[in-house]
Motif scaffolding. Structure first.
Motif, PDB file in Angstrom:
ATOM      1  N   UNK A 212      -0.005  -9.430  -9.372  1.00 59.03           N
ATOM      2  CA  UNK A 212       0.952  -8.361  -9.634  1.00 59.03           C
ATOM      3  C   UNK A 212       0.206  -7.050  -9.845  1.00 59.03           C
ATOM      4  N   UNK A 213      -0.892  -7.083 -10.579  1.00 60.42           N
ATOM      5  CA  UNK A 213      -1.711  -5.885 -10.800  1.00 60.42           C
ATOM      6  C   UNK A 213      -2.144  -5.282  -9.470  1.00 60.42           C
ATOM      7  N   UNK A 214      -2.654  -6.103  -8.575  1.00 56.49           N
ATOM      8  CA  UNK A 214      -3.103  -5.640  -7.264  1.00 56.49           C
ATOM      9  C   UNK A 214      -1.944  -5.004  -6.496  1.00 56.49           C
ATOM     10  N   UNK A 215      -0.778  -5.648  -6.510  1.00 55.20           N
ATOM     11  CA  UNK A 215       0.357  -5.125  -5.760  1.00 55.20           C
ATOM     12  C   UNK A 215       0.859  -3.815  -6.358  1.00 55.20           C
ATOM     13  N   UNK A 216       0.839  -3.669  -7.676  1.00 55.70           N
ATOM     14  CA  UNK A 216       1.241  -2.407  -8.302  1.00 55.70           C
ATOM     15  C   UNK A 216       0.296  -1.275  -7.924  1.00 55.70           C
ATOM     16  N   UNK A 217      -0.981  -1.576  -7.765  1.00 49.42           N
ATOM     17  CA  UNK A 217      -1.943  -0.572  -7.294  1.00 49.42           C
ATOM     18  C   UNK A 217      -1.641  -0.226  -5.833  1.00 49.42           C
ATOM     19  N   UNK A 218      -1.336  -1.245  -5.032  1.00 50.72           N
ATOM     20  CA  UNK A 218      -0.950  -1.020  -3.637  1.00 50.72           C
ATOM     21  C   UNK A 218       0.288  -0.110  -3.558  1.00 50.72           C
ATOM     22  N   UNK A 219       1.297  -0.384  -4.377  1.00 45.13           N
ATOM     23  CA  UNK A 219       2.519   0.425  -4.373  1.00 45.13           C
ATOM     24  C   UNK A 219       2.232   1.862  -4.788  1.00 45.13           C
ATOM     25  N   UNK A 220       1.301   2.051  -5.704  1.00 43.00           N
ATOM     26  CA  UNK A 220       0.931   3.410  -6.097  1.00 43.00           C
ATOM     27  C   UNK A 220       0.284   4.139  -4.916  1.00 43.00           C
ATOM     28  N   UNK A 221      -0.558   3.442  -4.165  1.00 39.18           N
ATOM     29  CA  UNK A 221      -1.153   4.042  -2.972  1.00 39.18           C
ATOM     30  C   UNK A 221      -0.097   4.435  -1.953  1.00 39.18           C
ATOM     31  N   UNK A 222       0.904   3.595  -1.787  1.00 37.82           N
ATOM     32  CA  UNK A 222       2.020   3.876  -0.876  1.00 37.82           C
ATOM     33  C   UNK A 222       2.763   5.133  -1.321  1.00 37.82           C
ATOM     34  N   UNK A 223       3.026   5.243  -2.612  1.00 40.99           N
ATOM     35  CA  UNK A 223       3.670   6.432  -3.170  1.00 40.99           C
ATOM     36  C   UNK A 223       2.836   7.680  -2.884  1.00 40.99           C
ATOM     37  N   UNK A 224       1.553   7.602  -3.143  1.00 42.35           N
ATOM     38  CA  UNK A 224       0.674   8.755  -2.948  1.00 42.35           C
ATOM     39  C   UNK A 224       0.599   9.175  -1.484  1.00 42.35           C
ATOM     40  N   UNK A 225       0.556   8.197  -0.590  1.00 43.20           N
ATOM     41  CA  UNK A 225       0.494   8.462   0.848  1.00 43.20           C
ATOM     42  C   UNK A 225       1.716   9.268   1.291  1.00 43.20           C
ATOM     43  N   UNK A 226       2.904   8.786   0.941  1.00 43.53           N
ATOM     44  CA  UNK A 226       4.121   9.480   1.361  1.00 43.53           C
ATOM     45  C   UNK A 226       4.316  10.793   0.606  1.00 43.53           C
ATOM     46  N   UNK A 227       3.838  10.886  -0.617  1.00 43.42           N
ATOM     47  CA  UNK A 227       3.898  12.144  -1.354  1.00 43.42           C
ATOM     48  C   UNK A 227       3.099  13.219  -0.619  1.00 43.42           C
ATOM     49  N   UNK A 228       1.937  12.854  -0.113  1.00 43.21           N
ATOM     50  CA  UNK A 228       1.138  13.792   0.679  1.00 43.21           C
ATOM     51  C   UNK A 228       1.859  14.215   1.947  1.00 43.21           C
ATOM     52  N   UNK A 229       2.546  13.269   2.593  1.00 40.61           N
ATOM     53  CA  UNK A 229       3.317  13.604   3.791  1.00 40.61           C
ATOM     54  C   UNK A 229       4.429  14.596   3.456  1.00 40.61           C
ATOM     55  N   UNK A 230       5.094  14.396   2.335  1.00 38.93           N
ATOM     56  CA  UNK A 230       6.176  15.295   1.930  1.00 38.93           C
ATOM     57  C   UNK A 230       5.631  16.691   1.652  1.00 38.93           C
ATOM     58  N   UNK A 231       4.495  16.770   0.999  1.00 37.03           N
ATOM     59  CA  UNK A 231       3.882  18.067   0.727  1.00 37.03           C
ATOM     60  C   UNK A 231       3.574  18.797   2.034  1.00 37.03           C
ATOM     61  N   UNK A 232       2.997  18.079   2.975  1.00 35.10           N
ATOM     62  CA  UNK A 232       2.657  18.676   4.263  1.00 35.10           C
ATOM     63  C   UNK A 232       3.926  19.057   5.023  1.00 35.10           C
ATOM     64  N   UNK A 233       4.929  18.205   4.989  1.00 35.77           N
ATOM     65  CA  UNK A 233       6.219  18.484   5.628  1.00 35.77           C
ATOM     66  C   UNK A 233       6.787  19.793   5.091  1.00 35.77           C
TER      67      UNK A 233
END
Length: 146
Positions: A118-139
């Protein structure tokens, strides 16, 4: 414990997501796409809300959330205020769910079918959030023009 660090990071980036949506000068620009930009910021925001409410809220927190992933990418023109409200609600769900997880819960296998904690997956989900957050900023910086 890593739970506190995850809470700080999710809080920071979900608040940043809210700030990005608030920063659009034109509410219509939130829903723009362009030649090589196939997902609007609004749809990415809905996707992040759906993703976290499903994988954290429903799966770990038993929130009862039912995800409709197709709508995350097909809905259009959801008002900015509603997007912001959804982000705020998601932050509440994520933080309250993380509050309830013990160290033992974090080491359990996440119920996804893949071998990861679960710890690993929560870190993965945070990376997913950060990735799309960067896309939104660029958008926003590319397409928020009238």
């Amino acid at each position: 414990m890593i739970t506190e660090s995850l809470q700080l990071l999710y809080t920071r980036d979900l608040n940043k997501l809210k700030q990005e949506i608030e920063s659009y000068q034109s509410e219509n620009s939130i829903w723009k796409t362009d030649k090589n930009i196939s997902n609007s910021a609004g749809n990415l925001c809905l996707h992040l809300v759906g993703n976290l409410n499903h994988f954290v809220g429903a799966q770990l927190g038993n929130s009862g959330y039912i995800r409709n992933r197709d709508l995350e990418f097909s809905l259009k023109d959801v008002p900015r205020a509603e997007l912001i409200e959804k982000v705020e609600e998601t932050l509440t769900v994520v933080i309250s769910t993380l509050d309830k997880l013990s160290a033992e819960d974090m080491e359990k296998e996440y119920p996804l079918g893949y071998k990861m904690t679960t710890e690993h997956f929560l870190i993965h989900l945070f990376g997913h959030l950060s990735y799309h957050l960067g896309q939104i900023n660029y958008h926003r910086r590319l397409l928020d023009v009238e």
